[in-house]
Design a protein around this motif. Structure first.
Motif, mmCIF file in Angstrom:
data_model
loop_
_atom_site.group_PDB
_atom_site.id
_atom_site.type_symbol
_atom_site.label_atom_id
_atom_site.label_comp_id
_atom_site.label_asym_id
_atom_site.label_seq_id
_atom_site.Cartn_x
_atom_site.Cartn_y
_atom_site.Cartn_z
ATOM 1 N N LEU A 86 -2.560 4.019 7.642
ATOM 2 C CA LEU A 86 -2.493 2.815 6.823
ATOM 3 C C LEU A 86 -2.374 1.560 7.684
ATOM 4 O O LEU A 86 -2.902 0.503 7.311
ATOM 5 C CB LEU A 86 -1.312 2.897 5.858
ATOM 6 N N ARG B 206 -3.795 1.078 10.570
ATOM 7 C CA ARG B 206 -5.173 0.761 10.982
ATOM 8 C C ARG B 206 -5.972 0.210 9.804
ATOM 9 O O ARG B 206 -6.744 -0.748 9.969
ATOM 10 C CB ARG B 206 -5.849 2.010 11.551
ATOM 11 N N GLU B 207 -5.803 0.784 8.628
ATOM 12 C CA GLU B 207 -6.531 0.293 7.445
ATOM 13 C C GLU B 207 -6.210 -1.168 7.158
ATOM 14 O O GLU B 207 -7.101 -1.946 6.777
ATOM 15 C CB GLU B 207 -6.192 1.144 6.220
ATOM 16 N N ARG C 3 0.816 -1.218 0.000
ATOM 17 C CA ARG C 3 0.000 0.000 0.000
ATOM 18 C C ARG C 3 0.850 1.268 0.000
ATOM 19 O O ARG C 3 0.316 2.353 0.187
ATOM 20 C CB ARG C 3 -0.957 -0.024 1.190
ATOM 21 N N GLU D 229 -8.046 -3.272 9.622
ATOM 22 C CA GLU D 229 -9.470 -3.279 9.275
ATOM 23 C C GLU D 229 -9.746 -4.166 8.070
ATOM 24 O O GLU D 229 -10.758 -4.878 8.027
ATOM 25 C CB GLU D 229 -9.942 -1.852 9.004
#
Length: 306
Positions: A49, A51-52, A29, A55
């Protein structure tokens, strides 16, 4: 009815789904990897990112997510020039995982990753034994203080540094998952650890399993090394056994992805591992949320399984 915990599922002989590669997914990413600490700086430089990624794995079905603390011991962060940020980075790493869990509304366990990675992944850079144990214990205790549910030892591969990591993890009183990494010998005969000396894989097994982990995982291991690695563990361990392999290879400081090992191919391999007794399945470096979603659909959410 509340969802069962990972321990309750294991006690019932049911499968538990882990997340996939966190560091490699961060790289995918756009997060640059660090020469000394690999993905360890991502919490400091790209918290959103991190945390993303958590998730995304929870959305794919993961029941356990692993904190981005594989490369965040104080001695690694010092080598990367951020030793003074040790506590902030690690507390934030756990916080980001907790926030991802809370946003999902699901009963997701958080495993605190603890490795014995030397700076730059060079064995000559290991601290002296006393300093190494102190550094590992410092991180393990901080992870426990931050509220992780368990300690996940990752890439254990020898009989010295890994023993210190095990001692540090056990001292927290939390459940400990022992993650062992192996590969086939270049000549095709048997398995060796991931260290640079070609240590026979039996040696870390014999040193670490008697120390009393709660789970033993074959992780960050090549796909064709997993089944024989599981067999060697089973000769010494009758407790819960898990698998989360690597896909691709490391070309410092980046991970080189393998597009040929699709989510469908990983599922094919996983059927064999589950038949061999694996109760925890997931992925390590090179696996993506798509790989975890495929495992979820094949083994967890399908009414035909478990």
């Amino acid at each position: 009815m509340a969802a069962m915990s990972w321990r309750e599922k294991l006690d019932r002989g049911q499968l538990v789904l882990l997340d996939g590669g966190t560091g490699s997914e961060l790289q995918r990413r756009g997060v640059p990897m660090n020469e000394a600490a690999w993905s360890g700086l991502a919490v400091h430089t790209h918290p959103g990112l991190v945390r993303e990624v958590h998730e995304a794995y929870i959305d794919a079905g993961a029941e356990v997510i692993i904190t981005n603390t594989f490369g965040t011991t104080r001695f690694l962060l010092e080598a990367a020039g951020l030793g003074e940020e040790f506590e902030n980075i690690n507390r934030n790493a756990v916080r980001l995982a907790v926030e991802a869990r809370e946003a999902s509304g699901r009963n997701v366990a958080i495993a605190g990753s603890l490795s014995n990675l030397p700076p730059g992944m060079q064995p000559r850079n290991y601290p002296l034994a006393e300093a190494e144990l102190a550094g590992l214990s410092e991180l393990a205790n901080l992870l426990a203080d931050c509220g992780v549910d368990l300690i996940a030892l990752e890439m254990m591969q020898d009989t010295h540094h890994a023993v210190r990591a095990m001692e540090a993890a056990l001292s927290t009183g939390l459940p400990v998952w022992l993650g062992l990494s192996c590969r086939r010998r270049p000549d095709g005969g048997g398995l060796v650890s991931f260290d640079l000396t070609g240590t026979d894989f039996a040696k870390p097994l014999d040193a670490l399993i008697p120390m009393g982990p709660d789970v033993v995982n074959i992780m960050h291991s090549e796909l064709d090394a997993v089944a024989p690695g599981m067999a060697m563990v089973r000769e010494r361990w009758q407790g819960p056994l898990g698998v989360y392999p690597e896909i691709g290879e490391f070309t410092p400081p980046d991970w080189a992805f393998d597009p040929e090992t699709t989510p469908e191919r990983l599922v094919e391999h996983a059927h064999d591992w589950v038949a061999q007794g694996a109760l925890l399945i997931g992925g390590c470096c090179g696996t993506t949320p798509e790989h975890i979603r495929a495992l979820n659909e094949a083994f967890i959410s399908s009414p035909a399984v478990g």
